[in-house]
Write a protein that holds these residues in place. Sequence first.
Motif, PDB file in Angstrom:
ATOM      1  N   UNK B  20      82.690  18.092  23.562  1.00 46.30           N
ATOM      2  CA  UNK B  20      82.111  19.432  22.800  1.00 46.30           C
ATOM      3  C   UNK B  20      80.603  19.788  23.370  1.00 46.30           C
ATOM      4  N   UNK B  21      80.200  18.670  24.560  1.00 41.59           N
ATOM      5  CA  UNK B  21      79.181  18.985  25.934  1.00 41.59           C
ATOM      6  C   UNK B  21      80.154  20.036  27.097  1.00 41.59           C
ATOM      7  N   UNK B  22      81.227  19.699  27.578  1.00 39.83           N
ATOM      8  CA  UNK B  22      82.117  19.683  28.341  1.00 39.83           C
ATOM      9  C   UNK B  22      83.109  21.263  27.971  1.00 39.83           C
ATOM     10  N   UNK B  23      83.146  21.134  26.630  1.00 42.03           N
ATOM     11  CA  UNK B  23      83.546  22.550  26.280  1.00 42.03           C
ATOM     12  C   UNK B  23      82.235  24.099  25.956  1.00 42.03           C
ATOM     13  N   UNK B  24      81.145  23.184  26.244  1.00 40.65           N
ATOM     14  CA  UNK B  24      80.235  24.217  25.973  1.00 40.65           C
ATOM     15  C   UNK B  24      79.772  25.108  27.133  1.00 40.65           C
ATOM     16  N   UNK B  25      79.988  23.791  28.583  1.00 40.92           N
ATOM     17  CA  UNK B  25      79.633  24.369  30.026  1.00 40.92           C
ATOM     18  C   UNK B  25      80.724  24.818  30.133  1.00 40.92           C
ATOM     19  N   UNK B  26      81.857  24.470  29.412  1.00 43.04           N
ATOM     20  CA  UNK B  26      82.988  25.474  30.699  1.00 43.04           C
ATOM     21  C   UNK B  26      83.021  27.217  29.608  1.00 43.04           C
ATOM     22  N   UNK B  27      82.262  27.049  28.876  1.00 46.43           N
ATOM     23  CA  UNK B  27      82.473  28.885  28.304  1.00 46.43           C
ATOM     24  C   UNK B  27      80.984  29.553  28.394  1.00 46.43           C
ATOM     25  N   UNK B  28      80.194  28.751  28.819  1.00 46.78           N
ATOM     26  CA  UNK B  28      78.739  28.895  29.933  1.00 46.78           C
ATOM     27  C   UNK B  28      78.741  29.751  31.284  1.00 46.78           C
ATOM     28  N   UNK B  29      80.213  28.691  31.586  1.00 46.80           N
ATOM     29  CA  UNK B  29      80.536  29.043  32.836  1.00 46.80           C
ATOM     30  C   UNK B  29      81.437  30.442  32.610  1.00 46.80           C
ATOM     31  N   UNK B  30      82.126  30.813  32.068  1.00 50.86           N
ATOM     32  CA  UNK B  30      82.822  32.030  32.371  1.00 50.86           C
ATOM     33  C   UNK B  30      82.102  33.155  31.830  1.00 50.86           C
ATOM     34  N   UNK B  31      80.547  32.893  31.012  1.00 49.74           N
ATOM     35  CA  UNK B  31      80.178  33.820  31.172  1.00 49.74           C
ATOM     36  C   UNK B  31      79.132  34.472  32.516  1.00 49.74           C
ATOM     37  N   UNK B  32      78.855  33.199  32.418  1.00 49.83           N
ATOM     38  CA  UNK B  32      78.076  33.458  33.925  1.00 49.83           C
ATOM     39  C   UNK B  32      78.342  34.337  34.726  1.00 49.83           C
ATOM     40  N   UNK B  33      80.173  33.455  35.214  1.00 49.45           N
ATOM     41  CA  UNK B  33      80.967  34.144  36.116  1.00 49.45           C
ATOM     42  C   UNK B  33      81.089  35.993  35.951  1.00 49.45           C
ATOM     43  N   UNK B  34      81.248  35.982  35.130  1.00 48.08           N
ATOM     44  CA  UNK B  34      81.138  37.414  34.811  1.00 48.08           C
ATOM     45  C   UNK B  34      80.160  38.254  34.542  1.00 48.08           C
ATOM     46  N   UNK B  35      78.727  37.861  34.424  1.00 51.37           N
ATOM     47  CA  UNK B  35      77.790  38.005  34.527  1.00 51.37           C
ATOM     48  C   UNK B  35      77.352  38.542  36.021  1.00 51.37           C
ATOM     49  N   UNK B  36      77.933  37.383  36.869  1.00 49.69           N
ATOM     50  CA  UNK B  36      77.504  37.597  38.423  1.00 49.69           C
ATOM     51  C   UNK B  36      78.294  38.289  38.986  1.00 49.69           C
ATOM     52  N   UNK B  37      79.872  38.781  38.417  1.00 44.13           N
ATOM     53  CA  UNK B  37      80.412  39.160  39.220  1.00 44.13           C
ATOM     54  C   UNK B  37      80.028  40.806  38.624  1.00 44.13           C
ATOM     55  N   UNK B  38      79.511  40.599  37.167  1.00 45.55           N
ATOM     56  CA  UNK B  38      78.982  41.992  37.071  1.00 45.55           C
ATOM     57  C   UNK B  38      77.514  42.707  37.872  1.00 45.55           C
ATOM     58  N   UNK B  39      76.668  42.223  37.905  1.00 46.57           N
ATOM     59  CA  UNK B  39      75.550  42.092  38.512  1.00 46.57           C
ATOM     60  C   UNK B  39      76.207  42.490  39.738  1.00 46.57           C
ATOM     61  N   UNK B  40      76.824  41.841  40.764  1.00 42.44           N
ATOM     62  CA  UNK B  40      77.429  41.925  41.598  1.00 42.44           C
ATOM     63  C   UNK B  40      77.828  43.105  42.500  1.00 42.44           C
TER      64      UNK B  40
END
Lengths: 525, 80
Positions: B20-40
């Motif tokens: 469950x921890x790994x799944x949560x981390x993976x979801x957060x990584x996708x969200x962060x990746x999108x945010x970082x790309x958008x802001x960049x």
Amino acid sequence: MAEEVKTGAGQVKSELRRDVSVWGSYMWGFADVGADTFVALGLVMAYAQGATSLVFALAGIVYIMIGFAYTELASAYPVAGGGPYFCLRGLGDFWGFIAGSALLLDYTIDIALFATASSGYLNFFMPFVLGRTIESFAMTIGPLHNVNPVWCVETLVLIGILIWLNVRGIRESSFLNEIVGILVIVTESALVIVGFLFAWKPELLAAQWHTQFPSLHNLMYGSSLAIISFVGLESISQAAQETRRPATIIPRTSLTLIFTVFIFAVAFSTLGLGVLDWKVFAQNMDNPVAVLAHALPFIGFAAGPFAAGLGALILFISANTGVMGASRLTYSLSQFNIISPWFDKVHPVHRTPIRTILIFSCVGLVETILSFLTPSAMDTLGNMYAFGATLGYTMVFIALIKLRFSDPYSPRPYRVPLNVGFKYRGRKVSLPIIGIVGMLGVATILVEVVWTHSIGRIAGPAWILLCFTYYAWYRKKQKLPIFKSVKHDWEKEQIEVLTSAEEFDLLEKYKLALAERDRNRKEIE
Amino acid sequence: MRRAKSTTVGPDYRISRADYYQITVSVLMVILGVVILFRSLQSGISSMTLLVGGGFLGLGCYRLKFVVAYFMERRKCSRR
């Protein structure tokens, strides 16, 4: 965790009990390796400047390969000896001793460096308590500049507490490890999420990358220091000795641990460069994560002090792994006649390995005092730490490759990916390509350490030489060869290890492989 | 001993806390990746920031691929 077992001769032998679960094994590693980012961030920023993310990523790739190697070896040989045991088994007694002395150097530096960093994080509160910063206590004593006696005394007090706790036999429980580990993961995740969402400025990161790129010397120095944010993989093999069904559990937990630490290290450096100027981290080398947390919007007022407190605690626990690791290592080395069993003597009341605790903690104390006589104690200790780690890891890679040829019979529940199979002396063996690339990578970092670290290149080899003098004296006294190996019955040992780990499937496979080998030998004869 | 080619687990596998921890981390990584790309992209293209955002997004998606495969397999089995 220790239990006493009666041997066939009626002697009582201490053994580690296998009662660590999947989660416990993961948290054990995280409490050790996860603390490194709290130390390395400021140190690396001071040299790698605008390229900090790059050097963390490069060192991280090498670290992932080291992690693969440790996972394979720890699941195949689930004993607490770690790197020196693998080298002893693959390369012989002398090289096992070299790896052991490198690791012993790291354990003593671990005590000094992490206690220094722990007091550094406590000093985050100093301006709120005393109204002045720790830097204001720095002074010049003759030719010595920037000597900070207050910080030095704080560190010595923390090491003193560690010695007392370990002599009394009070060690942190796995429950405490789990609580602190969870707190660190939650805090680091919160900082990364809030930081990237609300404070991270991509243009600042890009500007620092373009205008603050370091010189080649600083880039090499920074990348060699970055490896210290990934040191502590020995905890994987230490956990293996106390884990139930290690062949199943170790690959899962260690791979998760490796990637978690890698992601946090790269994320923190990238976040840091997009929130603050690298010079801010360089000026606050003693508590970089707290400074970063304090700079975040909305949560910064609370996150800064919280991260400082948590950093101090996890670094203190990490310093304790140095004391415990030195005891385990000396015990393991004495079992193979690398050092004298004199070190194994236990305290008559507390039943703790009093001699190793006192000797190696005192070495840590001396290293602390000497490092505080240099312009930057953290930098000096980081220098030494990188030397010991890279030397030890290079040896582990060589042992990994050698063991594929010399011991293809031991079942390997996990294998380093990317292998090339071929026939060698009538047997099918597989050469680990990632093992070779990793060995070259970590050897390059070792060369960088020797090339760019003025203290590490002198003090590191001097430590190995000092240990060698002792080793040569002891082996000569015992009438044992210095450069050659004593005959070991590795097959009997492997059967005992797999039996104690309750890995009966693997045991069966191992016995079948040995039987097949013996049958082939007879056919040839 | 060779490892199995596929790293996905069977539908009878029970998800642990660590998973469950790994799944949560993976979801957060996708969200962060999108945010970082958008802001960049908002502040002009820079190779470094694209690499960071792309790295988060790619790694997160790669990890989630296994989670999705597991749940689809489990759904198939429960329908049967």
